[in-house]
Design a protein around this motif. Structure first.
Motif, short mmCIF file in Angstrom:
data_model
loop_
_atom_site.label_atom_id
_atom_site.label_comp_id
_atom_site.label_asym_id
_atom_site.label_seq_id
_atom_site.Cartn_x
_atom_site.Cartn_y
_atom_site.Cartn_z
N ASN A 1 0.81 -1.23 0.00
CA ASN A 1 0.00 0.00 0.00
C ASN A 1 0.83 1.27 0.00
N VAL A 2 2.13 1.12 -0.28
CA VAL A 2 3.03 2.28 -0.39
C VAL A 2 3.78 2.13 -1.70
N ASP A 3 3.49 3.00 -2.63
CA ASP A 3 4.03 2.92 -3.99
C ASP A 3 5.13 3.95 -4.17
N ALA B 1 6.42 9.13 -2.93
CA ALA B 1 5.58 7.95 -2.69
C ALA B 1 4.11 8.31 -2.79
N ILE B 2 3.32 7.31 -3.13
CA ILE B 2 1.87 7.39 -3.05
C ILE B 2 1.46 6.29 -2.08
N ILE B 3 0.65 6.67 -1.09
CA ILE B 3 0.20 5.67 -0.12
C ILE B 3 -1.30 5.49 -0.26
N TYR B 4 -1.76 4.29 0.09
CA TYR B 4 -3.16 3.93 -0.08
C TYR B 4 -3.78 3.45 1.23
N PRO B 5 -4.13 4.39 2.11
CA PRO B 5 -4.84 3.98 3.32
C PRO B 5 -6.24 3.51 2.97
N LYS B 6 -6.78 2.61 3.75
CA LYS B 6 -8.10 2.02 3.45
C LYS B 6 -9.23 2.51 4.33
N SER B 7 -8.90 3.29 5.36
CA SER B 7 -9.95 3.74 6.27
C SER B 7 -9.62 5.15 6.78
N LYS B 8 -10.61 5.75 7.39
CA LYS B 8 -10.43 7.08 7.97
C LYS B 8 -9.33 7.06 9.03
#
Length: 92
Positions: free
Chosen positions: A33-35, A57-64
């Motif tokens: 989840n960290v690109d 980096a681009i990160i992809y959290p899934k929740s608030k």
């Protein structure tokens, strides 16, 4: 763009802070989840006009709560972060 190239562009101090933040984000969210290397980073750096911005980096959290924690990590290391929302996806 390789980390070495980013260090030359951003400076050693700033890049060290980003590397620490990236490590914390990876530990918290999982490396998947960290690109830092894929097409999405290159696409995010691309504009319709001449620009020199670089995105470590681009990160992809899934929740608030993950977004909140990731923002705290960014603040801890004094790194710049921008949010981007899609229909069912949040990235930072």
């Amino acid at each position: 763009m390789a980390i070495k190239d980013l260090t030359l562009f951003l400076g050693k101090d700033i890049m060290n802070r980003y590397q620490k933040a990236i490590e914390d984000w990876s530990n918290y969210l999982g490396e998947e989840n960290v690109d830092t290397q894929n097409e999405s980073v290159v696409d995010a750096e691309t504009a319709t006009f001449k620009t020199v911005q670089k995105i470590p980096a681009i990160i992809y959290p899934k929740s608030k709560s993950q977004v909140q924690h990731c923002v705290r990590i960014a603040a801890r290391y004094k790194t710049v972060s921008y949010t981007h929302l899609r229909a069912h996806e949040t990235s930072l």
